[in-house]
Design an enzyme around this catalytic site. Sequence first.
Site: not given
Ligand code: UD1
Ligand code: UDP
Length: 385
Positions: A98, A120, A134, A210, A212, A243
């Site tokens: 999602d 999924e 999502e 994490h 939004r 995160h």
């Molecule tokens: C995204 C997904 C969410 C998922 C989550 C898992 C969308 C809109 N959101 O949310 O569904 O649950 O990932 O974690 O698709 N960033 C880094 N390095 C990284 C990752 C993230 O610096 O490796 C920072 C960046 O500044 C980025 C911010 O995190 O802009 C947010 O990342 P983004 O993918 O937009 O949203 P998530 O909250 O991570």
């Molecule tokens: N996870 C990880 N390292 C971390 C936190 C989470 O590997 O420090 C793994 C966790 O076991 C799970 C996945 O990341 O499999 C969940 O990711 P996240 O919570 O970012 O996203 P969501 O599942 O909410 O989309």
Amino acid sequence: MSIKVMTVFGTRPEAIKMAPVVRELNKFPDLITPVVAVTAQHREMLDQVLQLFSIKPDYDLDIMCKGQTLFDITCRAMQGLNEVFVKVRPDIVLVHGDTTTTFVGALAAFYHQVPVGHVEAGLRTWNKYSPFPEEMNRKLTGALADIHFAPTLSSRANLLTEAVDKEKIFVTGNTVIDALIATVNENYQFTGSLANIDFQSKRVVLVTTHRRENLGERMRHVYQALRDIVTEFSDVEIVFPVHKNPRVRIAVEAELGGVDRVHLIDPLEYQPFANLLARSYLILTDSGGIQEEAPAMGKPVLVLRDTTERPEAIEAGTVKLIGTDKARVYTETKTLLSSNTEYQRMAAACNPYGDGRAAGRIVQYILWKYKLIAAMPESYACTLQ
Ligand code: UD1
Ligand code: UDP
């Protein structure tokens, strides 16, 4: 004859849950040409997973920018994927879950008239803005999908409610359980700051946030409640892999930075994280995936959200939806730390999400669908384990 199967993913959870599928696709070189395209919507957190599962993407769009908006992700992924589709011309595309990468991957496939398999599929809260974005990402992906790999019977039922043709739904179990089984090991040795935690005499409360819709005041209230908890319970250690989102990091640092027995650490690689889950006492999270993993290990989960698309473990009693109100988070956590009866009521292991063979079912189903094998695989029949 062989078919070209392209997987598209971009964030940490998609990578963890697609890794077993990629591994399975690689097992049939005579029948399947696998192609991996990552948007890298996440950069560091995606790379951690690619490395662990030895996945080398064929295409890496490297779209992440700091503080990216939904518009940034959507436009950059769409533009990049268009070029990949032109070059690869896949027979089928697999997307997961999602995220915005998921939806854009499915939309790009549709524009190129390539069939979409949604892994999924069918999770729903029925609330457009929770989780945001999502819920809409997965509905829109569902509207574009040709095959719906539903993890459970309840996700299948959601799709039937939306009048999806039952012939296009296949129940597989969740691939996260495949990944988890391959990763958790009771002899796993922690390194770095986790190596110093005494899991025997201390109770570890594992926290992740994490979402939004929780950014800002809602998250701050959770952190304030945690500060009160750790002050009150001297045998509690809070481990909080924070995160990478800067908006999460600033709030966490402001409310919990420097607090005794609160370990604010970088996101963990999947292997230490999954093993930490297995040794924690209690989990507080707004994550989706962790709601599936923790119950399989008998770990109670308090979900810091108002809705969940994963009702199975709630019904089984291992997961409780508590929202983000400070007083509620404090009280619910305190109850589980103080009352052994309440704790044991939630700690019974339950695993409605899979048997570790979901990826195998998905790939067998595709082989059958494309007439590369004769027999349709059996679907996943959950008997609560
Ligand atoms: C995204 C997904 C969410 C998922 C989550 C898992 C969308 C809109 N959101 O949310 O569904 O649950 O990932 O974690 O698709 N960033 C880094 N390095 C990284 C990752 C993230 O610096 O490796 C920072 C960046 O500044 C980025 C911010 O995190 O802009 C947010 O990342 P983004 O993918 O937009 O949203 P998530 O909250 O991570
Ligand atoms: N996870 C990880 N390292 C971390 C936190 C989470 O590997 O420090 C793994 C966790 O076991 C799970 C996945 O990341 O499999 C969940 O990711 P996240 O919570 O970012 O996203 P969501 O599942 O909410 O989309």
